[in-house]
Scaffold this motif. Structure first.
Motif, mmCIF file in Angstrom:
data_model
loop_
_atom_site.group_PDB
_atom_site.id
_atom_site.type_symbol
_atom_site.label_atom_id
_atom_site.label_comp_id
_atom_site.label_asym_id
_atom_site.label_seq_id
_atom_site.Cartn_x
_atom_site.Cartn_y
_atom_site.Cartn_z
ATOM 1 N N SER A 83 144.824 63.682 -27.873
ATOM 2 C CA SER A 83 143.611 62.889 -27.727
ATOM 3 C C SER A 83 143.362 62.494 -26.277
ATOM 4 O O SER A 83 142.491 61.659 -26.014
ATOM 5 N N SER A 84 144.088 63.099 -25.352
ATOM 6 C CA SER A 84 143.808 62.899 -23.929
ATOM 7 C C SER A 84 143.095 64.142 -23.404
ATOM 8 O O SER A 84 143.418 65.261 -23.813
ATOM 9 N N PRO A 85 142.138 63.976 -22.486
ATOM 10 C CA PRO A 85 141.385 65.130 -22.000
ATOM 11 C C PRO A 85 142.184 66.034 -21.080
ATOM 12 O O PRO A 85 141.768 67.156 -20.799
ATOM 13 N N SER A 86 143.329 65.558 -20.606
ATOM 14 C CA SER A 86 144.182 66.359 -19.730
ATOM 15 C C SER A 86 145.620 65.880 -19.882
ATOM 16 O O SER A 86 145.885 64.835 -20.493
ATOM 17 N N VAL A 87 146.540 66.654 -19.339
ATOM 18 C CA VAL A 87 147.946 66.253 -19.318
ATOM 19 C C VAL A 87 148.401 66.221 -17.862
ATOM 20 O O VAL A 87 148.224 67.171 -17.122
ATOM 21 N N GLY A 88 148.922 65.093 -17.464
ATOM 22 C CA GLY A 88 149.485 64.946 -16.131
ATOM 23 C C GLY A 88 150.913 64.482 -16.295
ATOM 24 O O GLY A 88 151.773 65.192 -16.815
ATOM 25 N N GLU A 89 151.159 63.251 -15.894
ATOM 26 C CA GLU A 89 152.494 62.691 -16.109
ATOM 27 C C GLU A 89 152.698 62.287 -17.567
ATOM 28 O O GLU A 89 153.832 62.217 -18.045
ATOM 29 N N THR A 90 151.577 62.010 -18.267
ATOM 30 C CA THR A 90 151.654 61.632 -19.680
ATOM 31 C C THR A 90 150.545 62.337 -20.455
ATOM 32 O O THR A 90 149.600 62.871 -19.875
ATOM 33 N N PHE A 91 150.687 62.326 -21.785
ATOM 34 C CA PHE A 91 149.609 62.775 -22.654
ATOM 35 C C PHE A 91 149.569 61.845 -23.860
ATOM 36 O O PHE A 91 150.518 61.111 -24.135
ATOM 37 N N GLU A 92 148.461 61.909 -24.590
ATOM 38 C CA GLU A 92 148.225 60.934 -25.655
ATOM 39 C C GLU A 92 148.027 61.615 -27.002
ATOM 40 O O GLU A 92 147.392 62.666 -27.101
ATOM 41 N N LEU A 93 148.553 60.972 -28.038
ATOM 42 C CA LEU A 93 148.305 61.335 -29.422
ATOM 43 C C LEU A 93 147.733 60.119 -30.130
ATOM 44 O O LEU A 93 148.215 59.003 -29.927
ATOM 45 N N THR A 94 146.720 60.327 -30.955
ATOM 46 C CA THR A 94 146.164 59.242 -31.761
ATOM 47 C C THR A 94 146.750 59.340 -33.167
ATOM 48 O O THR A 94 146.693 60.397 -33.795
ATOM 49 N N VAL A 95 147.310 58.230 -33.645
ATOM 50 C CA VAL A 95 148.029 58.211 -34.916
ATOM 51 C C VAL A 95 147.368 57.207 -35.851
ATOM 52 O O VAL A 95 147.300 56.010 -35.544
ATOM 53 N N GLY A 96 146.857 57.700 -36.979
ATOM 54 C CA GLY A 96 146.387 56.809 -38.025
ATOM 55 C C GLY A 96 147.574 56.317 -38.839
ATOM 56 O O GLY A 96 148.434 57.110 -39.244
ATOM 57 N N ILE A 97 147.638 55.022 -39.073
ATOM 58 C CA ILE A 97 148.811 54.429 -39.723
ATOM 59 C C ILE A 97 148.581 54.324 -41.221
ATOM 60 O O ILE A 97 147.689 53.602 -41.687
ATOM 61 N N ASP A 98 149.388 55.044 -41.974
ATOM 62 C CA ASP A 98 149.421 54.919 -43.423
ATOM 63 C C ASP A 98 150.512 53.916 -43.760
ATOM 64 O O ASP A 98 151.696 54.189 -43.519
ATOM 65 N N PRO A 99 150.164 52.743 -44.295
ATOM 66 C CA PRO A 99 151.196 51.724 -44.542
ATOM 67 C C PRO A 99 152.288 52.198 -45.489
ATOM 68 O O PRO A 99 153.404 51.666 -45.470
ATOM 69 N N ASP A 100 151.993 53.198 -46.309
ATOM 70 C CA ASP A 100 152.994 53.754 -47.220
ATOM 71 C C ASP A 100 153.625 55.026 -46.658
ATOM 72 O O ASP A 100 154.418 55.676 -47.359
ATOM 73 N N GLY A 101 153.274 55.388 -45.435
ATOM 74 C CA GLY A 101 153.796 56.615 -44.838
ATOM 75 C C GLY A 101 155.232 56.461 -44.381
ATOM 76 O O GLY A 101 155.732 55.348 -44.192
ATOM 77 N N ASP A 102 155.870 57.599 -44.159
ATOM 78 C CA ASP A 102 157.262 57.554 -43.734
ATOM 79 C C ASP A 102 157.441 57.703 -42.231
ATOM 80 O O ASP A 102 158.518 57.438 -41.707
ATOM 81 N N LEU A 103 156.382 58.113 -41.507
ATOM 82 C CA LEU A 103 156.513 58.280 -40.060
ATOM 83 C C LEU A 103 155.542 57.425 -39.261
ATOM 84 O O LEU A 103 155.935 56.799 -38.278
ATOM 85 N N SER A 104 154.258 57.374 -39.663
ATOM 86 C CA SER A 104 153.267 56.692 -38.821
ATOM 87 C C SER A 104 153.567 55.204 -38.609
ATOM 88 O O SER A 104 153.392 54.715 -37.477
ATOM 89 N N PRO A 105 154.026 54.435 -39.622
ATOM 90 C CA PRO A 105 154.347 53.034 -39.326
ATOM 91 C C PRO A 105 155.487 52.904 -38.316
ATOM 92 O O PRO A 105 155.486 51.991 -37.479
ATOM 93 N N TRP A 106 156.427 53.821 -38.395
ATOM 94 C CA TRP A 106 157.550 53.811 -37.448
ATOM 95 C C TRP A 106 157.052 54.117 -36.034
ATOM 96 O O TRP A 106 157.451 53.457 -35.068
ATOM 97 N N LEU A 107 156.165 55.095 -35.898
ATOM 98 C CA LEU A 107 155.617 55.411 -34.582
ATOM 99 C C LEU A 107 154.856 54.230 -34.001
ATOM 100 O O LEU A 107 154.933 53.962 -32.789
ATOM 101 N N ALA A 108 154.135 53.514 -34.849
ATOM 102 C CA ALA A 108 153.348 52.376 -34.373
ATOM 103 C C ALA A 108 154.225 51.261 -33.823
ATOM 104 O O ALA A 108 153.756 50.429 -33.042
ATOM 105 N N GLU A 109 155.492 51.247 -34.207
ATOM 106 C CA GLU A 109 156.402 50.195 -33.767
ATOM 107 C C GLU A 109 157.265 50.606 -32.567
ATOM 108 O O GLU A 109 158.141 49.845 -32.146
ATOM 109 N N ARG A 110 157.023 51.784 -32.010
ATOM 110 C CA ARG A 110 157.847 52.222 -30.880
ATOM 111 C C ARG A 110 157.593 51.354 -29.654
ATOM 112 O O ARG A 110 156.516 50.798 -29.449
ATOM 113 N N GLU A 111 158.615 51.274 -28.818
ATOM 114 C CA GLU A 111 158.554 50.516 -27.576
ATOM 115 C C GLU A 111 158.697 51.471 -26.393
ATOM 116 O O GLU A 111 159.281 52.556 -26.532
#
Length: 212
Positions: free
Chosen positions: A55-83
């Motif tokens: 979801s980023s228009p380019s990649v430089g030092e970083t790039f972006e992913l957009t994650v929709g959070i499914d409260p019953d999901g097994d991965l997306s809630p965990w990703l939302a809590e990353r530091e």
């Protein structure tokens, strides 16, 4: 774990139940808008893998992913809590749906498809091309970027999820305004393809990514 380990640089809210995951760009990682990665992680010691479109228009030092959070999901809630400093693994980029910054675009998005749609529109406007975004979602994400696109001269339509009449009208209005991209779940992109044909376009010429 397979894939390249990358550091989480940030996680920020970008809409209701939606986060943007900013990741360190691996060495020799060269991705275009529209492409996707396979992300691997091990919440609760169970290895999981999911595909996410950039979801980023380019990649430089970083790039972006957009994650929709499914409260019953097994991965997306965990990703939302990353530091910052946490690690995930990525493979890719993959995918033949790309934007080469060489033409006007019409990016049609349903739900989580907004990430790649916005990135393609931003890449177009940054290189002097016209961009249209047609986005259907009752709880829109990336509203700040959509407003910035409008300020840069892009045309942006944000539609409610049940407003298929407005979706059809927007596609009919813009069917000839550039290369059409469509991102979203199966029912949505099937509807988009049908409306392209109904408007006199050719859905076979559209670049469509079905999220399943």
């Amino acid at each position: 774990m397979e894939g390249t380990p990358v550091t989480v640089e940030s996680v920020r809210d970008v809409g209701p139940a939606t986060v943007a995951l900013e990741l360190e760009t691996p060495t020799a990682f060269d991705a275009l808008p529209g492409q996707f990665v396979l992300l691997r992680a091990s919440p609760a010691d169970e290895e999981l893998a999911r595909h996410y479109t950039l979801s980023s228009p380019s990649v430089g030092e970083t790039f972006e992913l957009t994650v929709g959070i499914d409260p019953d999901g097994d991965l997306s809630p965990w990703l939302a809590e990353r530091e910052p400093g946490d690690t995930v693994h990525v493979e890719g980029p993959f995918g033949e749906i790309t934007y080469e910054r060489d033409r006007d675009v019409v990016a049609v998005a349903g739900g989580p498809g907004v990430g790649p749609a916005v990135s393609i529109a931003e890449a177009a406007t940054a290189t002097g091309y016209d961009a249209v975004v047609v986005y259907q979602d009752d709880e829109p994400a990336h509203t700040d970027r959509l407003e910035a696109l409008k300020a840069d001269g892009a045309t942006v339509h944000v539609l409610e999820s049940d407003d298929d009449g407005e979706l059809a009208d927007a596609i009919e209005t813009h069917v000839g305004d550039g290369q059409i991209y469509a991102f979203g779940f199966a029912e949505f992109v099937r509807t988009v393809a049908d409306e392209i044909d109904a408007a006199g376009g050719d859905s076979d010429d559209a670049l469509i990514e079905n999220f399943g």
